[in-house]
Design a protein around this motif. Structure first.
Motif, PDB file in Angstrom:
ATOM      1  N   ILE A  98     -59.591  33.650  29.461  1.00  0.00           N
ATOM      2  CA  ILE A  98     -59.845  32.409  28.718  1.00  0.00           C
ATOM      3  C   ILE A  98     -58.664  32.066  27.794  1.00  0.00           C
ATOM      4  O   ILE A  98     -58.157  30.954  27.796  1.00  0.00           O
ATOM      5  CB  ILE A  98     -61.138  32.473  27.886  1.00  0.00           C
ATOM      6  CG1 ILE A  98     -62.352  32.712  28.816  1.00  0.00           C
ATOM      7  CG2 ILE A  98     -61.331  31.176  27.105  1.00  0.00           C
ATOM      8  CD1 ILE A  98     -63.665  32.850  28.063  1.00  0.00           C
ATOM      9  N   ILE A  99     -58.204  33.020  26.994  1.00  0.00           N
ATOM     10  CA  ILE A  99     -57.154  32.750  26.014  1.00  0.00           C
ATOM     11  C   ILE A  99     -55.780  32.720  26.651  1.00  0.00           C
ATOM     12  O   ILE A  99     -54.897  31.972  26.240  1.00  0.00           O
ATOM     13  CB  ILE A  99     -57.189  33.807  24.883  1.00  0.00           C
ATOM     14  CG1 ILE A  99     -58.529  33.733  24.166  1.00  0.00           C
ATOM     15  CG2 ILE A  99     -56.046  33.589  23.905  1.00  0.00           C
ATOM     16  CD1 ILE A  99     -58.706  34.788  23.106  1.00  0.00           C
ATOM     17  N   GLY A 100     -55.560  33.528  27.686  1.00  0.00           N
ATOM     18  CA  GLY A 100     -54.254  33.592  28.316  1.00  0.00           C
ATOM     19  C   GLY A 100     -53.285  34.438  27.513  1.00  0.00           C
ATOM     20  O   GLY A 100     -53.620  35.543  27.087  1.00  0.00           O
ATOM     21  N   GLY A 115     -44.155  33.787  35.120  1.00  0.00           N
ATOM     22  CA  GLY A 115     -45.500  33.232  35.243  1.00  0.00           C
ATOM     23  C   GLY A 115     -46.351  33.635  34.060  1.00  0.00           C
ATOM     24  O   GLY A 115     -46.389  34.808  33.678  1.00  0.00           O
ATOM     25  N   GLN A 116     -47.025  32.668  33.460  1.00  0.00           N
ATOM     26  CA  GLN A 116     -47.867  32.952  32.307  1.00  0.00           C
ATOM     27  C   GLN A 116     -49.073  32.019  32.318  1.00  0.00           C
ATOM     28  O   GLN A 116     -49.145  31.086  33.124  1.00  0.00           O
ATOM     29  CB  GLN A 116     -47.086  32.783  31.008  1.00  0.00           C
ATOM     30  CG  GLN A 116     -46.493  31.389  30.836  1.00  0.00           C
ATOM     31  CD  GLN A 116     -45.565  31.310  29.647  1.00  0.00           C
ATOM     32  OE1 GLN A 116     -45.176  32.303  29.062  1.00  0.00           O
ATOM     33  NE2 GLN A 116     -45.195  30.095  29.259  1.00  0.00           N
ATOM     34  N   TYR A 117     -50.006  32.285  31.435  1.00  0.00           N
ATOM     35  CA  TYR A 117     -51.199  31.457  31.330  1.00  0.00           C
ATOM     36  C   TYR A 117     -51.281  30.859  29.934  1.00  0.00           C
ATOM     37  O   TYR A 117     -51.179  31.576  28.930  1.00  0.00           O
ATOM     38  CB  TYR A 117     -52.461  32.280  31.607  1.00  0.00           C
ATOM     39  CG  TYR A 117     -52.785  32.403  33.077  1.00  0.00           C
ATOM     40  CD1 TYR A 117     -53.794  31.638  33.644  1.00  0.00           C
ATOM     41  CD2 TYR A 117     -52.059  33.249  33.896  1.00  0.00           C
ATOM     42  CE1 TYR A 117     -54.088  31.738  34.994  1.00  0.00           C
ATOM     43  CE2 TYR A 117     -52.345  33.363  35.250  1.00  0.00           C
ATOM     44  CZ  TYR A 117     -53.369  32.597  35.791  1.00  0.00           C
ATOM     45  OH  TYR A 117     -53.658  32.684  37.133  1.00  0.00           O
ATOM     46  N   ASN A 158     -56.527  28.883  30.148  1.00  0.00           N
ATOM     47  CA  ASN A 158     -56.930  29.339  31.475  1.00  0.00           C
ATOM     48  C   ASN A 158     -56.105  28.673  32.572  1.00  0.00           C
ATOM     49  O   ASN A 158     -56.479  28.720  33.745  1.00  0.00           O
ATOM     50  CB  ASN A 158     -58.420  29.040  31.688  1.00  0.00           C
ATOM     51  CG  ASN A 158     -59.061  29.997  32.659  1.00  0.00           C
ATOM     52  OD1 ASN A 158     -58.735  31.188  32.675  1.00  0.00           O
ATOM     53  ND2 ASN A 158     -59.971  29.506  33.486  1.00  0.00           N
ATOM     54  N   HIS A 159     -54.982  28.060  32.186  1.00  0.00           N
ATOM     55  CA  HIS A 159     -54.163  27.317  33.137  1.00  0.00           C
ATOM     56  C   HIS A 159     -52.914  28.121  33.516  1.00  0.00           C
ATOM     57  O   HIS A 159     -52.132  28.494  32.638  1.00  0.00           O
ATOM     58  CB  HIS A 159     -53.740  25.970  32.548  1.00  0.00           C
ATOM     59  CG  HIS A 159     -54.888  25.080  32.211  1.00  0.00           C
ATOM     60  ND1 HIS A 159     -55.497  24.268  33.138  1.00  0.00           N
ATOM     61  CD2 HIS A 159     -55.551  24.883  31.050  1.00  0.00           C
ATOM     62  CE1 HIS A 159     -56.478  23.599  32.560  1.00  0.00           C
ATOM     63  NE2 HIS A 159     -56.532  23.957  31.295  1.00  0.00           N
ATOM     64  N   PRO A 160     -52.709  28.387  34.798  1.00  0.00           N
ATOM     65  CA  PRO A 160     -51.479  29.073  35.211  1.00  0.00           C
ATOM     66  C   PRO A 160     -50.265  28.185  34.974  1.00  0.00           C
ATOM     67  O   PRO A 160     -50.284  26.997  35.282  1.00  0.00           O
ATOM     68  CB  PRO A 160     -51.703  29.339  36.706  1.00  0.00           C
ATOM     69  CG  PRO A 160     -52.714  28.323  37.130  1.00  0.00           C
ATOM     70  CD  PRO A 160     -53.589  28.074  35.936  1.00  0.00           C
ATOM     71  N   THR A 161     -49.233  28.761  34.403  1.00  0.00           N
ATOM     72  CA  THR A 161     -48.028  28.015  34.020  1.00  0.00           C
ATOM     73  C   THR A 161     -46.797  28.799  34.424  1.00  0.00           C
ATOM     74  O   THR A 161     -46.769  30.023  34.301  1.00  0.00           O
ATOM     75  CB  THR A 161     -48.001  27.778  32.499  1.00  0.00           C
ATOM     76  OG1 THR A 161     -49.223  27.169  32.094  1.00  0.00           O
ATOM     77  CG2 THR A 161     -46.843  26.882  32.112  1.00  0.00           C
ATOM     78  N   VAL A 185     -54.656  17.359  35.405  1.00  0.00           N
ATOM     79  CA  VAL A 185     -55.846  16.507  35.476  1.00  0.00           C
ATOM     80  C   VAL A 185     -57.053  17.332  35.049  1.00  0.00           C
ATOM     81  O   VAL A 185     -57.298  18.413  35.584  1.00  0.00           O
ATOM     82  CB  VAL A 185     -56.074  15.968  36.902  1.00  0.00           C
ATOM     83  CG1 VAL A 185     -57.339  15.132  36.955  1.00  0.00           C
ATOM     84  CG2 VAL A 185     -54.879  15.147  37.355  1.00  0.00           C
ATOM     85  N   ASN A 186     -57.783  16.847  34.062  1.00  0.00           N
ATOM     86  CA  ASN A 186     -59.033  17.490  33.680  1.00  0.00           C
ATOM     87  C   ASN A 186     -59.975  16.431  33.120  1.00  0.00           C
ATOM     88  O   ASN A 186     -59.674  15.237  33.131  1.00  0.00           O
ATOM     89  CB  ASN A 186     -58.790  18.618  32.656  1.00  0.00           C
ATOM     90  CG  ASN A 186     -58.066  18.134  31.407  1.00  0.00           C
ATOM     91  OD1 ASN A 186     -58.351  17.075  30.877  1.00  0.00           O
ATOM     92  ND2 ASN A 186     -57.112  18.937  30.933  1.00  0.00           N
ATOM     93  N   PHE A 187     -61.112  16.868  32.631  1.00  0.00           N
ATOM     94  CA  PHE A 187     -62.129  15.939  32.136  1.00  0.00           C
ATOM     95  C   PHE A 187     -61.590  15.073  31.004  1.00  0.00           C
ATOM     96  O   PHE A 187     -61.902  13.876  30.916  1.00  0.00           O
ATOM     97  CB  PHE A 187     -63.353  16.731  31.664  1.00  0.00           C
ATOM     98  CG  PHE A 187     -64.489  15.865  31.186  1.00  0.00           C
ATOM     99  CD1 PHE A 187     -65.388  15.326  32.091  1.00  0.00           C
ATOM    100  CD2 PHE A 187     -64.644  15.575  29.841  1.00  0.00           C
ATOM    101  CE1 PHE A 187     -66.429  14.519  31.650  1.00  0.00           C
ATOM    102  CE2 PHE A 187     -65.676  14.778  29.395  1.00  0.00           C
ATOM    103  CZ  PHE A 187     -66.580  14.248  30.316  1.00  0.00           C
ATOM    104  N   ILE A 188     -60.776  15.668  30.133  1.00  0.00           N
ATOM    105  CA  ILE A 188     -60.257  14.932  28.980  1.00  0.00           C
ATOM    106  C   ILE A 188     -59.328  13.806  29.427  1.00  0.00           C
ATOM    107  O   ILE A 188     -59.451  12.659  28.984  1.00  0.00           O
ATOM    108  CB  ILE A 188     -59.530  15.889  28.025  1.00  0.00           C
ATOM    109  CG1 ILE A 188     -60.488  16.976  27.510  1.00  0.00           C
ATOM    110  CG2 ILE A 188     -58.925  15.119  26.855  1.00  0.00           C
ATOM    111  CD1 ILE A 188     -61.662  16.447  26.743  1.00  0.00           C
TER     112      ILE A 188
END
Length: 263
Positions: free
Chosen positions: A36-38, A58-60, A63-66, A89-92
């Motif tokens: 969750i926190i990455g 590669g990092q997070y 919860n988003h891979p970056t 793209v997300n709900f926000i």
């Protein structure tokens, strides 16, 4: 029976923990993330150590891979390719910052919509002086107006929070809406107050945790950003409506006019 339930819960939790921390296939090397926190609370020193041996890490973030790129040449090569120019793209982004369920605008849109909007914006902004010598007179006029305004406070203390922002707003608003504000105009004072509050706020966690953004946008007391954005949007829509009412299809006056004619 109770022991069996506890064992099943432990196994399920362990599996979910493992699943949430595993790295995608062919993901660049990096540190193990916290679910969750990455990597947000892991500190910067271990991350900096990776740069000594890797140009791509590669990092997070949440919860988003970056993927972080250290090489300028590699970054330039990738960002010149269309497949690397997408937007999150997300709900926000789809529903809280837009009305139609799709990312809008030059900043948050991508694909063909971004290409068309960027081409349209650059063409017509240049028509109204953006990036041209003709805009120099507008800038000079704002500088003179600012100096005159500051001279009123000779040997006096005054609050400078929005004074230098208003000339910037005026230069942009001259191109976009064909008008400028006076320093004492309550409307521009309100715009600057809202923008200052928005930009001084801490990083918006809703972009990392959409579920938190949903809470912040809906729960009274936590929805300050939504209120600010909604008020600014209402002000801009009011200006757009004024332009539509007085629009001359043969003689567009500013960027809002040509946008109304286009869309």
């Amino acid at each position: 029976m109770e022991w069996m339930t506890i064992i099943l819960l432990v196994i399920t939790f362990s599996f979910l923990l493992w699943y949430s921390t595993r790295r995608p296939k062919n993901f660049p090397p990096g540190r193990t993330r916290i679910p969750i926190i990455g990597h947000m609370v892991r500190g910067s020193k271990p991350q900096m150590d990776l740069w000594t041996t890797h140009n791509v890490v590669g990092q997070y973030i949440g919860n988003h891979p970056t993927i972080a790129i250290q090489s300028f040449q590699l970054a330039k090569e990738l960002l010149n390719k269309d497949e690397w120019c997408g937007r999150g793209v997300n709900f926000i982004t789809r529903y809280m910052r837009s009305d139609s369920g799709t990312n809008k605008g030059i900043i948050t849109s991508d694909g063909q919509a971004w290409v068309e909007q960027r081409r349209f914006a650059l063409k017509h902004l240049k028509d109204f002086g953006f990036g041209k010598i003709g805009l120099q007179g507008v800038i000079q006029g704002e500088v003179e107006d600012l100096i005159n305004h500051l001279s009123k406070f000779h040997d006096q203390d005054f609050k400078m929070e929005s004074i230098f922002g208003i000339p910037v707003i005026n230069i942009l608003w001259t191109i976009v809406a064909g008008r400028r504000f006076q320093m004492e105009d309550p409307k521009v004072q309100r715009i600057m107050s809202l923008l200052n509050r928005l930009f001084k706020a801490k990083f918006a966690l809703e972009y990392l945790f959409p579920w938190w953004g949903l809470i912040c946008y809906c729960v009274p007391g936590l929805n300050t950003r939504r209120k600010i954005i909604s008020e600014l949007r209402s002000m801009f829509r009011e200006s757009i409506q004024e332009h539509r009412t007085s629009l001359d299809t043969n003689h567009p006056r500013d960027f809002i006019d040509v946008t109304c004619l286009k869309f």
